[in-house]
Design an enzyme around this catalytic site. Structure first.
Site, PDB file in Angstrom:
ATOM      1  N   HIS A  78      -6.203 -16.034   2.748  1.00  0.00           N
ATOM      2  CA  HIS A  78      -5.895 -15.201   3.357  1.00  0.00           C
ATOM      3  C   HIS A  78      -7.116 -14.235   3.474  1.00  0.00           C
ATOM      4  O   HIS A  78      -7.191 -12.935   4.296  1.00  0.00           O
ATOM      5  CB  HIS A  78      -4.921 -14.707   3.926  1.00  0.00           C
ATOM      6  CG  HIS A  78      -4.225 -13.824   4.422  1.00  0.00           C
ATOM      7  ND1 HIS A  78      -4.243 -13.537   5.752  1.00  0.00           N
ATOM      8  CD2 HIS A  78      -3.884 -12.150   4.078  1.00  0.00           C
ATOM      9  CE1 HIS A  78      -3.962 -11.930   6.026  1.00  0.00           C
ATOM     10  NE2 HIS A  78      -3.753 -11.280   5.275  1.00  0.00           N
ATOM     11  N   HIS A 105      -8.501  -7.048  -3.307  1.00  0.00           N
ATOM     12  CA  HIS A 105      -8.797  -8.097  -2.136  1.00  0.00           C
ATOM     13  C   HIS A 105      -9.731  -7.121  -0.460  1.00  0.00           C
ATOM     14  O   HIS A 105      -9.170  -5.652  -1.151  1.00  0.00           O
ATOM     15  CB  HIS A 105      -7.102  -8.786  -1.736  1.00  0.00           C
ATOM     16  CG  HIS A 105      -6.120  -8.650  -1.551  1.00  0.00           C
ATOM     17  ND1 HIS A 105      -5.636  -7.651  -1.837  1.00  0.00           N
ATOM     18  CD2 HIS A 105      -6.048  -7.616   0.207  1.00  0.00           C
ATOM     19  CE1 HIS A 105      -4.218  -6.621  -1.593  1.00  0.00           C
ATOM     20  NE2 HIS A 105      -4.799  -7.334  -0.308  1.00  0.00           N
ATOM     21  N   HIS A 107      -9.615  -6.738   3.266  1.00  0.00           N
ATOM     22  CA  HIS A 107      -9.052  -6.761   4.674  1.00  0.00           C
ATOM     23  C   HIS A 107     -10.947  -6.921   5.775  1.00  0.00           C
ATOM     24  O   HIS A 107     -11.406  -6.191   5.724  1.00  0.00           O
ATOM     25  CB  HIS A 107      -8.022  -5.806   5.490  1.00  0.00           C
ATOM     26  CG  HIS A 107      -7.035  -7.041   4.630  1.00  0.00           C
ATOM     27  ND1 HIS A 107      -6.124  -7.576   4.933  1.00  0.00           N
ATOM     28  CD2 HIS A 107      -6.304  -6.213   3.342  1.00  0.00           C
ATOM     29  CE1 HIS A 107      -5.209  -7.423   3.918  1.00  0.00           C
ATOM     30  NE2 HIS A 107      -5.364  -6.920   2.776  1.00  0.00           N
ATOM     31  N   HIS A 130      -7.910  -2.820  -1.388  1.00  0.00           N
ATOM     32  CA  HIS A 130      -7.190  -2.835  -1.492  1.00  0.00           C
ATOM     33  C   HIS A 130      -7.169  -3.500  -2.970  1.00  0.00           C
ATOM     34  O   HIS A 130      -7.313  -4.181  -3.653  1.00  0.00           O
ATOM     35  CB  HIS A 130      -6.375  -3.014  -1.193  1.00  0.00           C
ATOM     36  CG  HIS A 130      -5.555  -2.635   0.736  1.00  0.00           C
ATOM     37  ND1 HIS A 130      -4.841  -3.973   1.176  1.00  0.00           N
ATOM     38  CD2 HIS A 130      -6.054  -1.712   0.982  1.00  0.00           C
ATOM     39  CE1 HIS A 130      -4.981  -2.785   2.421  1.00  0.00           C
ATOM     40  NE2 HIS A 130      -5.080  -1.952   2.137  1.00  0.00           N
ATOM     41  N   THR A 212       1.076  -5.337   3.336  1.00  0.00           N
ATOM     42  CA  THR A 212       0.483  -6.071   4.770  1.00  0.00           C
ATOM     43  C   THR A 212       0.538  -7.349   4.479  1.00  0.00           C
ATOM     44  O   THR A 212       0.311  -7.423   5.569  1.00  0.00           O
ATOM     45  CB  THR A 212      -0.763  -5.459   4.684  1.00  0.00           C
ATOM     46  OG1 THR A 212      -1.696  -6.058   3.467  1.00  0.00           O
ATOM     47  CG2 THR A 212      -0.269  -3.523   4.599  1.00  0.00           C
TER      48      THR A 212
END
Length: 296
Positions: A78, A105, A107, A130, A212
């Site tokens: 992910h 990590h 996004h 994050h 999230t």
């Protein structure tokens, strides 16, 4: 429970849902179904904020030194996750205690779309980073998820520039070793502050929200920094075009992209601006004049 076990637990959750999109998470994780007045993340950041002069710069213990041992970079299907071990913590800035830093990590979007989770006046940045921190009084993740302020997450927007970010190269150079889900590689620790907008750390926004990713627990004190950090287009493309959830995706030329959760209503929550934040005035103007990948 050690930080290694805690991070593994978070990764197991991520692996469990990596094959489904955010709108389907509620089928397996009921708490991911947003209901009226629930406090989910991410949100849109706009001019409806409350200035809080007590929100001064956070104390980032150990961020300015290279920790001992080795860090681990992983592809969990992910996102790309950097486990940072022990030695760093976050406190001050209105946080109710000390929080131990666990991992960070990313996004991101795609070569043609932006992919930050939080939006600024409905605009997305290309990426968002994050840094996850757990309240020090808790022995494990389960205990933290039972505490409304069990986690503190520092969010940083990432914009694009033509020059490479040499500090970000510590991670970018290792991305080819975590192309597929389940792959991991070691990274020599470096001062984490080098990835952050070091001269603008007193400018941020604060609100109470959720993870999230599943289980979407509403236990997060979010600190979203106003001024973005930068990487090059080439470094961005290593994420947007070079990371895959599976080897089958790689064969189909289907890279992991747009790994962000949709924006949720603020409802009755108050979003606070720190003492030095610009209340989006400068940021909103900035977004219209710098090159980004697109507007979502």
């Amino acid at each position: 429970m050690s930080k290694m076990i805690l991070t593994a637990a978070i990764l197991m959750i991520a692996i469990a849902f990596s094959g489904s999109g955010p709108y389907a998470w509620g089928d397996s994780f009921p708490s991911c179904h947003p209901l009226l007045e629930e406090h989910h993340s991410p949100i849109n950041l706009d001019y409806h904020m409350t200035r809080n002069d007590s929100l001064e710069v956070l104390h980032l213990e150990g961020f300015d030194t290279a920790q001992t041992g080795q860090w681990t970079l992983k592809n969990n299907g992910h996102s790309v996750v950097l486990e940072v071990g022990s030695g760093m913590s976050v406190s001050g800035g209105g946080l109710p205690g000390v929080y131990h830093t666990i991992q960070l990590h990313f996004h991101w979007g795609s070569p043609s779309t932006n992919g930050s989770e939080h939006t600024v006046d409905r605009h997305r940045y290309p990426m968002e980073m994050h840094i996850i921190n757990m309240k020090a009084i808790h022995p494990n993740l389960s205990a933290a998820l039972d505490d409304p302020t069990g986690l503190a997450v520092l969010g940083f927007f990432i914009d694009l520039a033509y020059a490479e970010n040499s500090h970000f190269g510590h991670i970018a150079r290792k991305l080819s070793s975590v192309t597929y889900k389940g792959q991991a590689t070691s990274i020599k620790p470096f001062p984490l502050i080098s990835l952050l907008p070091e001269h603008n750390m007193s400018q941020y926004y604060r609100y109470h929200g959720s993870l999230t990713i599943p289980p979407c627990s509403q236990v997060v004190l979010w600190t979203i920094y106003e001024v973005p950090t930068y990487i090059s287009w080439t470094q961005f493309d290593q994420f947007a075009s070079g990371i895959f959830a599976t080897e089958e995706d790689a064969e189909d030329m289907n890279p992991l992209q747009n790994n962000f959760r949709h924006v949720h209503p603020t409802f009755s929550r108050i979003v606070y601006a720190s003492k030095d934040a610009k209340l989006l005035t400068d940021t909103a103007m900035f977004l219209f004049f710098v090159p980004t990948l697109g507007i979502d």
